[in-house]
Design an enzyme around this catalytic site. Structure first.
Site, PDB file in Angstrom:
ATOM      1  N   TRP A  34       0.923  -1.278  -0.051  1.00 20.52           N
ATOM      2  CA  TRP A  34      -0.019   0.063  -0.001  1.00 20.52           C
ATOM      3  C   TRP A  34       0.638   1.149   0.043  1.00 20.52           C
ATOM      4  CZ3 TRP A  34      -0.717  -4.252   3.190  1.00 20.52           C
ATOM      5  CH2 TRP A  34      -0.015  -4.162   4.543  1.00 20.52           C
ATOM      6  N   ARG A  35       2.094   1.140  -0.083  1.00 20.32           N
ATOM      7  CA  ARG A  35       3.032   2.055   0.206  1.00 20.32           C
ATOM      8  C   ARG A  35       3.532   2.292  -1.598  1.00 20.32           C
ATOM      9  NH1 ARG A  35       6.600   1.673   5.528  1.00 20.32           N
ATOM     10  NH2 ARG A  35       5.029   2.011   6.913  1.00 20.32           N
ATOM     11  N   GLU A  71      -6.048   0.518   5.290  1.00 23.86           N
ATOM     12  CA  GLU A  71      -5.895   0.958   6.761  1.00 23.86           C
ATOM     13  C   GLU A  71      -6.955   0.230   7.691  1.00 23.86           C
ATOM     14  OE1 GLU A  71      -4.067   3.114   8.581  1.00 23.86           O
ATOM     15  OE2 GLU A  71      -2.763   3.463   6.774  1.00 23.86           O
ATOM     16  N   TYR A 123      -8.060   8.965  13.004  1.00 24.84           N
ATOM     17  CA  TYR A 123      -6.894   8.224  12.757  1.00 24.84           C
ATOM     18  C   TYR A 123      -6.814   7.934  11.128  1.00 24.84           C
ATOM     19  CZ  TYR A 123      -3.437   4.965  11.099  1.00 24.84           C
ATOM     20  OH  TYR A 123      -2.703   4.314  10.288  1.00 24.84           O
ATOM     21  N   ASP A 130      -1.738   6.327  16.146  1.00 29.94           N
ATOM     22  CA  ASP A 130      -2.183   4.869  16.357  1.00 29.94           C
ATOM     23  C   ASP A 130      -1.434   4.455  17.574  1.00 29.94           C
ATOM     24  OD1 ASP A 130       0.312   4.368  15.249  1.00 29.94           O
ATOM     25  OD2 ASP A 130      -0.442   2.968  13.886  1.00 29.94           O
ATOM     26  N   CYS A 160      16.596  -0.160  22.339  1.00 34.32           N
ATOM     27  CA  CYS A 160      17.098   1.183  22.912  1.00 34.32           C
ATOM     28  C   CYS A 160      18.462   1.470  22.481  1.00 34.32           C
ATOM     29  CB  CYS A 160      16.852   1.132  24.278  1.00 34.32           C
ATOM     30  SG  CYS A 160      15.072   1.518  25.000  1.00 34.32           S
TER      31      CYS A 160
END
Length: 241
Positions: A50-51, A63, A146, A164, A223
């Protein structure tokens, strides 16, 4: 990760003053976050079907499917669904029972019903073309804040905010780290909008969702590899936020 190749087709983007957030930002923090996130996305962004499109119908289908469903389960069903119903018109003309059967086994069957309802309303009110106006999008039953932001951002290349689960987690950890994020939705929406670099809403929103899905994860975030750790308010992560 390539940027949206059809971004230049959104000449109607409204000019407005930069949005402000009630969440205080340290000097230079906004720019560092933007630059580091976009750089990370260029190198590590996911290549998702979908990109490769800016078709509002395709964006809407993706979505709705992605609501409470993992990406790897959505991809094959996304292709199957669009092959069966390639436009709002074909979806609107199909019996809702058939649409629900095509949707199986994604679950949460209220979603195909709402998608079918949106298709019928789009055909009846807008000639099969989904509008890009925020208020008009929000008037559809089944399109919330959203989803409206995602459509405006990913289909029409507008600098529209999204919020989201992944975006909430990233913004809360990096910029707030106090209190319950569920009770700070208003501030998080403001922050989401204020952080979008002018004219880069598509890439920025895709980037922050990917970042939350693959680096700043709910459990055991990466992290040590995080480009935001020098100013993240939750670093080092202790498992409580």
């Amino acid at each position: 990760m390539p940027t949206n190749t059809r971004a230049t087709k959104s000449a109607s983007r409204r000019k407005k003053q930069p949005s402000k957030s009630s969440v205080p930002l340290a000097p230079g923090q906004k720019r560092r976050f933007q630059n580091r996130l976009l750089k990370w996305y260029k190198e590590h962004g996911r290549d998702l079907p979908w990109r490769r499109t800016s078709d509002p119908y395709h964006i809407l289908v993706s979505e709705v499917m992605l609501q409470q469903t993992q990406v790897d389960r959505v991809i094959p069903k996304y292709h199957e669904f669009l092959e069966r119903y390639p436009s709002f018109t074909e979806l609107a003309d199909a019996p809702v029972a058939e649409v629900k059967q095509t949707w199986y086994p994604l679950g949460y069957n209220i979603r195909p019903e709402r998608l079918h309802s949106i298709a019928r309303e789009t055909v009846a009110r807008y000639g099969g073309q989904l509008p890009n106006d925020a208020d008009e999008l929000l008037s559809f039953k089944g399109i919330g804040r959203y989803t409206a932001g995602a459509i405006r951002s990913f289909a029409f290349n507008e600098d529209a905010p999204i919020l989201d689960t992944n975006v909430i987690r990233v913004l809360y950890r990096v910029f707030i780290a106090e209190g319950d994020p569920k009770g700070q939705k208003s501030a998080l929406w403001e922050l989401s909008e204020a952080l979008i670099p002018r004219g880069k809403g598509y890439d920025f929103n895709q980037a922050i969702m990917d970042f939350g899905a693959t680096v700043c994860t709910a459990r055991n975030p990466y992290c040590l590899l995080c480009p935001m750790k020098t100013f993240c308010k939750t670093y080092p992560f202790d498992g409580k936020k």
